[in-house]
Write an enzyme that holds these catalytic residues in place. Sequence first.
Site, PDB file in Angstrom:
ATOM      1  N   GLU A 166       0.819  -1.208   0.000  1.00 30.01           N
ATOM      2  CA  GLU A 166       0.000   0.000   0.000  1.00 30.01           C
ATOM      3  C   GLU A 166       0.858   1.265   0.000  1.00 30.01           C
ATOM      4  O   GLU A 166       1.945   1.283   0.558  1.00 30.01           O
ATOM      5  CB  GLU A 166      -0.916  -0.008   1.225  1.00 30.01           C
ATOM      6  CG  GLU A 166      -1.992  -1.062   1.086  1.00 30.01           C
ATOM      7  CD  GLU A 166      -2.895  -1.183   2.298  1.00 30.01           C
ATOM      8  OE1 GLU A 166      -4.023  -1.662   2.120  1.00 30.01           O
ATOM      9  OE2 GLU A 166      -2.494  -0.813   3.405  1.00 30.01           O
ATOM     10  N   CYS A 196       6.143  -6.963   7.039  1.00 28.57           N
ATOM     11  CA  CYS A 196       7.256  -6.472   7.848  1.00 28.57           C
ATOM     12  C   CYS A 196       7.614  -7.548   8.867  1.00 28.57           C
ATOM     13  O   CYS A 196       6.737  -8.225   9.387  1.00 28.57           O
ATOM     14  CB  CYS A 196       6.859  -5.188   8.566  1.00 28.57           C
ATOM     15  SG  CYS A 196       8.220  -4.444   9.502  1.00 28.57           S
ATOM     16  N   CYS A 244       1.346  -2.371  15.586  1.00 27.47           N
ATOM     17  CA  CYS A 244       1.291  -2.060  14.152  1.00 27.47           C
ATOM     18  C   CYS A 244       0.560  -3.150  13.365  1.00 27.47           C
ATOM     19  O   CYS A 244       0.808  -4.337  13.548  1.00 27.47           O
ATOM     20  CB  CYS A 244       2.713  -1.899  13.608  1.00 27.47           C
ATOM     21  SG  CYS A 244       2.761  -1.519  11.852  1.00 27.47           S
ATOM     22  N   CYS A 299       3.315   8.489   0.777  1.00 27.34           N
ATOM     23  CA  CYS A 299       3.944   7.586   1.741  1.00 27.34           C
ATOM     24  C   CYS A 299       4.099   6.231   1.052  1.00 27.34           C
ATOM     25  O   CYS A 299       3.115   5.638   0.614  1.00 27.34           O
ATOM     26  CB  CYS A 299       3.022   7.487   2.962  1.00 27.34           C
ATOM     27  SG  CYS A 299       3.542   6.249   4.145  1.00 27.34           S
ATOM     28  N   CYS A 316       6.375  -5.011  15.662  1.00 25.78           N
ATOM     29  CA  CYS A 316       5.995  -3.996  16.655  1.00 25.78           C
ATOM     30  C   CYS A 316       4.566  -4.288  17.135  1.00 25.78           C
ATOM     31  O   CYS A 316       3.668  -4.563  16.340  1.00 25.78           O
ATOM     32  CB  CYS A 316       6.079  -2.591  16.071  1.00 25.78           C
ATOM     33  SG  CYS A 316       7.764  -2.141  15.615  1.00 25.78           S
ATOM     34  N   CYS A 363      -1.165   5.931   9.800  1.00 22.71           N
ATOM     35  CA  CYS A 363       0.057   5.232  10.247  1.00 22.71           C
ATOM     36  C   CYS A 363      -0.290   3.940  10.955  1.00 22.71           C
ATOM     37  O   CYS A 363      -1.118   3.928  11.856  1.00 22.71           O
ATOM     38  CB  CYS A 363       0.823   6.065  11.264  1.00 22.71           C
ATOM     39  SG  CYS A 363       1.405   7.618  10.666  1.00 22.71           S
TER      40      CYS A 363
HETATM   41  N1  SAH Z   1       9.356   0.437   9.759  1.00 21.03           N
HETATM   42  C1  SAH Z   1       9.493   1.872   9.745  1.00 21.03           C
HETATM   43  C2  SAH Z   1       8.558   2.496   8.755  1.00 21.03           C
HETATM   44  C3  SAH Z   1       7.091   2.469   9.156  1.00 21.03           C
HETATM   45  S1  SAH Z   1       6.672   4.095   9.523  1.00 21.03           S
HETATM   46  C4  SAH Z   1       9.319   2.411  11.145  1.00 21.03           C
HETATM   47  O1  SAH Z   1       8.886   1.671  12.017  1.00 21.03           O
HETATM   48  O2  SAH Z   1       9.662   3.555  11.390  1.00 21.03           O
HETATM   49  C5  SAH Z   1       5.149   3.995  10.254  1.00 21.03           C
HETATM   50  C6  SAH Z   1       5.087   4.762  11.578  1.00 21.03           C
HETATM   51  O3  SAH Z   1       3.796   4.553  12.139  1.00 21.03           O
HETATM   52  C7  SAH Z   1       6.087   4.209  12.587  1.00 21.03           C
HETATM   53  O4  SAH Z   1       6.551   5.203  13.455  1.00 21.03           O
HETATM   54  C8  SAH Z   1       5.203   3.239  13.340  1.00 21.03           C
HETATM   55  O5  SAH Z   1       5.730   2.891  14.569  1.00 21.03           O
HETATM   56  C9  SAH Z   1       3.906   4.017  13.439  1.00 21.03           C
HETATM   57  N2  SAH Z   1       2.757   3.169  13.714  1.00 21.03           N
HETATM   58  C10 SAH Z   1       2.643   1.843  13.535  1.00 21.03           C
HETATM   59  N3  SAH Z   1       1.405   1.430  13.917  1.00 21.03           N
HETATM   60  C11 SAH Z   1       0.742   2.514  14.339  1.00 21.03           C
HETATM   61  C12 SAH Z   1      -0.575   2.716  14.807  1.00 21.03           C
HETATM   62  N4  SAH Z   1      -1.464   1.734  14.891  1.00 21.03           N
HETATM   63  N5  SAH Z   1      -0.944   3.977  15.147  1.00 21.03           N
HETATM   64  C13 SAH Z   1      -0.068   5.009  14.989  1.00 21.03           C
HETATM   65  N6  SAH Z   1       1.187   4.873  14.522  1.00 21.03           N
HETATM   66  C14 SAH Z   1       1.597   3.632  14.204  1.00 21.03           C
END
Ligand code: SAH
Length: 356
Positions: free
Chosen positions: A91, A111, A118, A104, A115, A334
């Site tokens: 996406e 991935c 996420c 974006c 985390c 995000c």
């Molecule tokens: N793998 C990289 C790129 C992904 S960026 C990274 O982790 O930085 C996406 C951003 O959104 C990251 O900061 C991630 O931690 C955040 N994110 C992931 N899940 C989220 C959620 N449910 N709500 C808000 N932010 C989230």
Amino acid sequence: MKPNIKDLCVDELAKFLLEREHPAYRAKQIYQWLFQKRATSFSEMSNLSRALREELARDFSISRARIVRRAESRDGTIKFLFGFADDVSVESVLIPEPHRLTLCISTQAGCGFGCAFCATALLGLKRNLSASEIVEQILEASRSLAPDQRITHVVLMGMGEPLANYVNTLRALEIITDGDWGVGISPRRVTLSTVGLVPQIEKLMAQTHVNLAISLHAATDELRAELMPVNRKYSLKQLIDCCRALPLPRRKRITFEYVLLRGVNDSEQDARALVKLLKGIPCKVNVIPFNPHPDSEFQRPSDTEIARFQMVLHHAGMQINVRRPRGDDIQAACGQLQGEEGACSAQRTRAFATAI
Ligand code: SAH
């Protein structure tokens, strides 16, 4: 299958041309056709001889990402699902704001970093994207714009961990930022976000001038390791020491992202620990109130709780920005990116953090 010409770097293409007794400068012209004029066939390349066009068509293919689905949010955010040759899909999210249009993009399908909050983590890692697949998201999204619109900013914050796909990401960054033959978006307008892979961060900052964003999300090792398994490999101390030592040009700042999870990392004490941790680093903090998704039990804090956290940082003189969710009605905010699998989410369990 013929190799995809977009996966060659300029030098490789120049070498190929020289071997066939064509001038090396043709490589740049070919790249201008591919990345600036978004050509999809060699026959369009009208400043090349017919013989060269035919030769190229014999030896190479020109790949193209397919738009599998396109969803538009009520706030104007557009989410694309792009499909590649092997039916893997990722996406990308187009975010219109006054005076800028940000795309974006994803660097991996799925991935492997697991985390806890996420949605993409639930997929596990399917595969790395090639450099051309990373760039094609920009080319195809651009194609769908009105003639007076153009993408002004790119963030590598979609699916996947860009620094775990280092070589292809770096090659894609070169194509995206080169003004001569590439897409031509200035590195000042490109931001790469990472979970915090220390050696790759050092390498990236030595090799490019793009902006760096680090997903921090906690100010203690204990909590960060719970939320982000990568913290077991690179501790907060290693990560912060690395940030302090980065050769940042004047006025350039590191962005720290901090997803705010109700009752987990959103207290005043958490905010004070964050201030202490980041003291002295030229940085700004991007607070992202948690974007809910069906597979998660985390919650977004209330506006009052968000403001309380924000005030502590603000009073400490930190530059802080609370990110408004964009496209959350179409699961484009995000951490909500799940690709096609989103539909059968109930059957999934959290994928093991395979990348660490
Ligand atoms: N793998 C990289 C790129 C992904 S960026 C990274 O982790 O930085 C996406 C951003 O959104 C990251 O900061 C991630 O931690 C955040 N994110 C992931 N899940 C989220 C959620 N449910 N709500 C808000 N932010 C989230």
